[in-house]
Structures are given as C-alpha cells and as structure tokens.
Motif scaffolding. Structure first.
Motif, PDB file in Angstrom:
ATOM      1  N   VAL A   3       0.851  -1.204   0.000  1.00 27.68           N
ATOM      2  CA  VAL A   3       0.000   0.000   0.000  1.00 27.68           C
ATOM      3  C   VAL A   3       0.880   1.246   0.000  1.00 27.68           C
ATOM      4  N   GLN A   4       0.669   2.098  -0.975  1.00 27.80           N
ATOM      5  CA  GLN A   4       1.431   3.338  -1.080  1.00 27.80           C
ATOM      6  C   GLN A   4       0.764   4.420  -0.235  1.00 27.80           C
ATOM      7  N   PHE A   5       1.521   5.035   0.666  1.00 25.37           N
ATOM      8  CA  PHE A   5       0.912   5.993   1.585  1.00 25.37           C
ATOM      9  C   PHE A   5       0.753   7.409   1.023  1.00 25.37           C
ATOM     10  N   PRO A   6       1.577   7.897   0.087  1.00 25.86           N
ATOM     11  CA  PRO A   6       1.384   9.280  -0.384  1.00 25.86           C
ATOM     12  C   PRO A   6      -0.031   9.603  -0.866  1.00 25.86           C
ATOM     13  N   PRO A   7      -0.718   8.731  -1.638  1.00 20.42           N
ATOM     14  CA  PRO A   7      -2.111   9.067  -2.007  1.00 20.42           C
ATOM     15  C   PRO A   7      -3.037   9.145  -0.799  1.00 20.42           C
ATOM     16  N   ILE A   8      -2.754   8.356   0.234  1.00 22.62           N
ATOM     17  CA  ILE A   8      -3.552   8.406   1.463  1.00 22.62           C
ATOM     18  C   ILE A   8      -3.304   9.726   2.179  1.00 22.62           C
ATOM     19  N   ALA A   9      -2.025  10.121   2.266  1.00 24.54           N
ATOM     20  CA  ALA A   9      -1.690  11.403   2.884  1.00 24.54           C
ATOM     21  C   ALA A   9      -2.346  12.550   2.138  1.00 24.54           C
ATOM     22  N   ALA A  10      -2.346  12.467   0.812  1.00 22.87           N
ATOM     23  CA  ALA A  10      -2.961  13.524   0.011  1.00 22.87           C
ATOM     24  C   ALA A  10      -4.456  13.615   0.276  1.00 22.87           C
ATOM     25  N   ALA A  11      -5.127  12.461   0.414  1.00 23.24           N
ATOM     26  CA  ALA A  11      -6.563  12.471   0.682  1.00 23.24           C
ATOM     27  C   ALA A  11      -6.856  13.052   2.061  1.00 23.24           C
ATOM     28  N   LEU A  12      -6.048  12.707   3.064  1.00 19.79           N
ATOM     29  CA  LEU A  12      -6.250  13.260   4.399  1.00 19.79           C
ATOM     30  C   LEU A  12      -6.098  14.781   4.382  1.00 19.79           C
ATOM     31  N   GLN A  13      -5.114  15.262   3.658  1.00 23.72           N
ATOM     32  CA  GLN A  13      -4.934  16.714   3.564  1.00 23.72           C
ATOM     33  C   GLN A  13      -6.078  17.357   2.780  1.00 23.72           C
ATOM     34  N   GLU A  14      -6.518  16.694   1.726  1.00 27.45           N
ATOM     35  CA  GLU A  14      -7.598  17.232   0.894  1.00 27.45           C
ATOM     36  C   GLU A  14      -8.882  17.430   1.689  1.00 27.45           C
ATOM     37  N   VAL A  15      -9.201  16.486   2.579  1.00 28.15           N
ATOM     38  CA  VAL A  15     -10.454  16.587   3.332  1.00 28.15           C
ATOM     39  C   VAL A  15     -10.305  17.452   4.580  1.00 28.15           C
ATOM     40  N   GLY A  16      -9.120  17.978   4.808  1.00 26.33           N
ATOM     41  CA  GLY A  16      -8.900  18.852   5.948  1.00 26.33           C
ATOM     42  C   GLY A  16      -8.825  18.126   7.271  1.00 26.33           C
ATOM     43  N   TYR A  17      -8.405  16.866   7.255  1.00 31.20           N
ATOM     44  CA  TYR A  17      -8.287  16.113   8.501  1.00 31.20           C
ATOM     45  C   TYR A  17      -7.208  16.754   9.375  1.00 31.20           C
ATOM     46  N   ASP A  18      -7.569  17.098  10.599  1.00 34.44           N
ATOM     47  CA  ASP A  18      -6.625  17.761  11.498  1.00 34.44           C
ATOM     48  C   ASP A  18      -6.379  16.957  12.770  1.00 34.44           C
ATOM     49  N   GLY A  19      -6.752  15.674  12.746  1.00 34.71           N
ATOM     50  CA  GLY A  19      -6.512  14.806  13.897  1.00 34.71           C
ATOM     51  C   GLY A  19      -5.144  14.156  13.827  1.00 34.71           C
ATOM     52  N   TRP A  20      -4.997  13.099  14.603  1.00 33.60           N
ATOM     53  CA  TRP A  20      -3.723  12.394  14.682  1.00 33.60           C
ATOM     54  C   TRP A  20      -3.654  11.268  13.662  1.00 33.60           C
ATOM     55  N   VAL A  21      -2.466  11.050  13.131  1.00 37.12           N
ATOM     56  CA  VAL A  21      -2.152   9.864  12.350  1.00 37.12           C
ATOM     57  C   VAL A  21      -1.222   9.030  13.219  1.00 37.12           C
ATOM     58  N   SER A  22      -1.710   7.893  13.672  1.00 42.40           N
ATOM     59  CA  SER A  22      -1.020   7.100  14.684  1.00 42.40           C
ATOM     60  C   SER A  22      -0.546   5.781  14.083  1.00 42.40           C
ATOM     61  N   VAL A  23       0.728   5.483  14.247  1.00 44.65           N
ATOM     62  CA  VAL A  23       1.301   4.245  13.714  1.00 44.65           C
ATOM     63  C   VAL A  23       0.920   3.076  14.611  1.00 44.65           C
ATOM     64  N   GLU A  24       0.231   2.087  14.030  1.00 45.57           N
ATOM     65  CA  GLU A  24      -0.133   0.868  14.738  1.00 45.57           C
ATOM     66  C   GLU A  24       0.333  -0.318  13.911  1.00 45.57           C
ATOM     67  N   ALA A  25       1.430  -0.926  14.323  1.00 36.96           N
ATOM     68  CA  ALA A  25       1.944  -2.113  13.644  1.00 36.96           C
ATOM     69  C   ALA A  25       1.690  -3.346  14.501  1.00 36.96           C
ATOM     70  N   PHE A  26       1.818  -4.503  13.865  1.00 41.40           N
ATOM     71  CA  PHE A  26       1.600  -5.770  14.568  1.00 41.40           C
ATOM     72  C   PHE A  26       2.786  -6.716  14.413  1.00 41.40           C
ATOM     73  N   ARG A  27       3.666  -6.401  13.479  1.00 37.97           N
ATOM     74  CA  ARG A  27       4.948  -7.096  13.323  1.00 37.97           C
ATOM     75  C   ARG A  27       6.036  -6.050  13.513  1.00 37.97           C
ATOM     76  N   TYR A  28       6.982  -6.359  14.353  1.00 40.04           N
ATOM     77  CA  TYR A  28       7.997  -5.366  14.703  1.00 40.04           C
ATOM     78  C   TYR A  28       9.335  -5.755  14.086  1.00 40.04           C
ATOM     79  N   GLU A  29       9.419  -5.522  12.780  1.00 39.11           N
ATOM     80  CA  GLU A  29      10.609  -5.889  12.019  1.00 39.11           C
ATOM     81  C   GLU A  29      11.127  -4.661  11.257  1.00 39.11           C
ATOM     82  N   PRO A  30      12.435  -4.487  11.138  1.00 33.87           N
ATOM     83  CA  PRO A  30      13.507  -5.386  11.601  1.00 33.87           C
ATOM     84  C   PRO A  30      13.692  -5.402  13.114  1.00 33.87           C
ATOM     85  N   SER A  31      13.198  -4.388  13.814  1.00 34.28           N
ATOM     86  CA  SER A  31      13.151  -4.352  15.277  1.00 34.28           C
ATOM     87  C   SER A  31      12.083  -3.348  15.648  1.00 34.28           C
TER      88      SER A  31
END
Length: 282
Positions: A235-263
């Motif tokens: 999944v490419q994130f730049p189009p997602i970032a562009a959509a969030l900016q386009e709609v005026g989202y002013d909340g948090w973007v929080s990283v939630e992973a489930f595999r912790y690699e390489p560490s």
C-alpha cells in the motif's frame, strides 16, 4: 500532520523509556493500550486485566511521564482486548450492562491520562455470537453505546468506531457500517476511526473511503496489510496522505503495527520517516 505512535510498539521496555524513545524519533503523540499500563518506571510485566485497578496515582504518573517526554496522550485503543465477561453485541442484558460499565471506566481513564479518543476495535469482544443476526447485534451495540454517551459527552471524549476486515471478525467490516452505527447511536461523541490495514480489505481505493467519510472521521491508524508500518508493504501511503490533507483532517495519524521488524525501534523510525515523506510530497 500530527504523528503519533501506539505505545505497545515499545512494550519491551518501561512506559517512560518508550515515551522518551518515541519523542526522540520525532513523534509528538502517544496512543495507549490499556493492557500495557502500569507504573511508568516498571519493566514490562503481565497485562492489566481491568483498567479499574489502575490507581489515581498511577494514572497521574503515566500522564506526567508523557508530559516529561514532550508527548500528548491522544487516547486509548485495544480497549477491551484480553478482558473477560464483556461483549458489545451480546443479547444478554447482564453482559451489556457490564460492557457499558467498562466503557464508562475507559472514558474516565482516558480523561485521567489526558486523552481525548477511545478507539473501539477489539473484534473478539464484538463479533456476532451464535444465533445473533447482524441486525440484532447492531441494535444491541447501539443500545450499549447510547447508554454510555452521556459520560463520553461530559468528559469530552470521542468514541471512534473502528471497522475491521473480515479476516478479523464479522461485525463492523466497512467504513459505511461504522458510520451507520454511529448515526444509530446519534451522539456527537460517537464517530469513525479509519485504519489502513482494515480499509485494504474493502475493495474501494483507500483515498476514496477517506473522502467519502470526511465528515465522520475522528482518528486514523497508519499501517499496512502485511502488519508492518506505513509504506512498508504494497500500500502506497502518499495518495492516502494527500486524501487526508484534501479533506482537511486535522486529527492524529497514529502508527499501529503488529509485526515489529527489523526491530521495534527500527519499525518506529522507518514508519516516522515514511509518514514525514508522504505528507511532505502529498
């Protein structure tokens, strides 16, 4: 854009150490999983079975530790994970009452540690039970959530409903279903959470889902269907970032992973760098 990290990323160290490292990397917010909460200086230990056991002194200490690191506590997620006797769609009135009581306790905890958002995922505590139809489960869930909304409204806490893909459960699988439940609840304190991994299962391009739900969006998780961080998979994130900016989202973007690699640390650093780049080029 305001970037945050889910604290279980650093569940291999104390809360205070995790907060300091998140801030050092560049994150300005921290999202807390209740089951990880304890004395900020204690080493990782058994999960917290019931948030009501967390004393006022420890709640204050957690908030102070985040403040000391220069982080905003943005709220809680994994809010019913590893609990017992709770279920959002159970037709048993006693279970519904217990679930409502716990959601109120979570809202109080969220306020005590300085947060403003509760992400309602926890698929095991909301999936449809045998013999319960989708309509019946939805109405039961709406009844429970309507009951707790006065507490959320009083504390100015938002309950953000998190759709999850069918691989994780059979209740609230799409953003549209999340919005429909929020509208049935009918409170400004009940809104929508979007998660990249979950949206990837919908079939609709993620930027389109964001645009379609701009008026309901309260919180956002950045990750990938491969369970790693943003832009660490297909999944490419730049189009997602562009959509969030386009709609005026002013909340948090929080990283939630489930595999912790390489560490764990490298995942947090790579995710932060990827988000910075995505929003800079959006």
């Amino acid at each position: 854009m305001k970037l945050a990290l889910c604290n279980e990323t650093f569940h291999d160290r104390s809360l205070r150490e995790g907060f300091r490292l998140a801030a050092e990397i560049g994150y300005t917010g921290i999202e807390l999983a209740p089951l990880t909460l304890a004395d900020p200086d204690a080493p990782p230990g058994p999960h917290l079975a019931d948030v009501r056991l967390l004393s006022p002194a420890l709640r204050a200490a957690i908030r102070t530790a985040a403040d000391d690191a220069g982080l905003d506590v943005i709220g809680l997620h994994w809010i019913m994970a590893m609990t017992e006797g709770l279920h959002l769609t159970s037709p048993d009135p006693a279970v519904g009452a217990a679930t409502a009581d716990y959601l109120r306790a979570l809202a109080e905890l969220c306020a005590d540690v300085g947060g403003r958002v509760l992400v309602l995922g926890s698929p095991q505590q909301r999936n449809l039970l045998p013999g319960v139809s989708l309509e019946q489960g939805t109405e039961v869930a709406a009844d429970v959530l309507r009951e707790v909304m006065p507490t959320f409204e009083r504390l100015e806490i938002t309950l953000a409903l998190e759709p999850l893909g069918p691989a994780e459960g059979d209740f609230l699988n799409t953003a549209a279903e999340g919005v429909a439940l929020a509208e049935r609840v009918g409170s400004p304190a009940c809104r929508l959470h979007l998660d990249v991994k979950a949206m990837s299962s919908e079939g609709t391009p993620i930027p389109e889902i964001i645009r379609a739900n701009r008026d309901h969006l309260a919180h956002f998780h950045a990750n990938d269907p491969n369970l790693l961080g943003p832009d660490m998979g297909e999944v490419q994130f730049p189009p997602i970032a562009a959509a969030l900016q386009e709609v005026g989202y002013d909340g948090w973007v929080s990283v939630e992973a489930f595999r912790y690699e390489p560490s764990r640390e490298e995942l947090a650093r790579i995710s932060y760098a990827n988000l910075q780049k995505a929003f800079a080029t959006a």
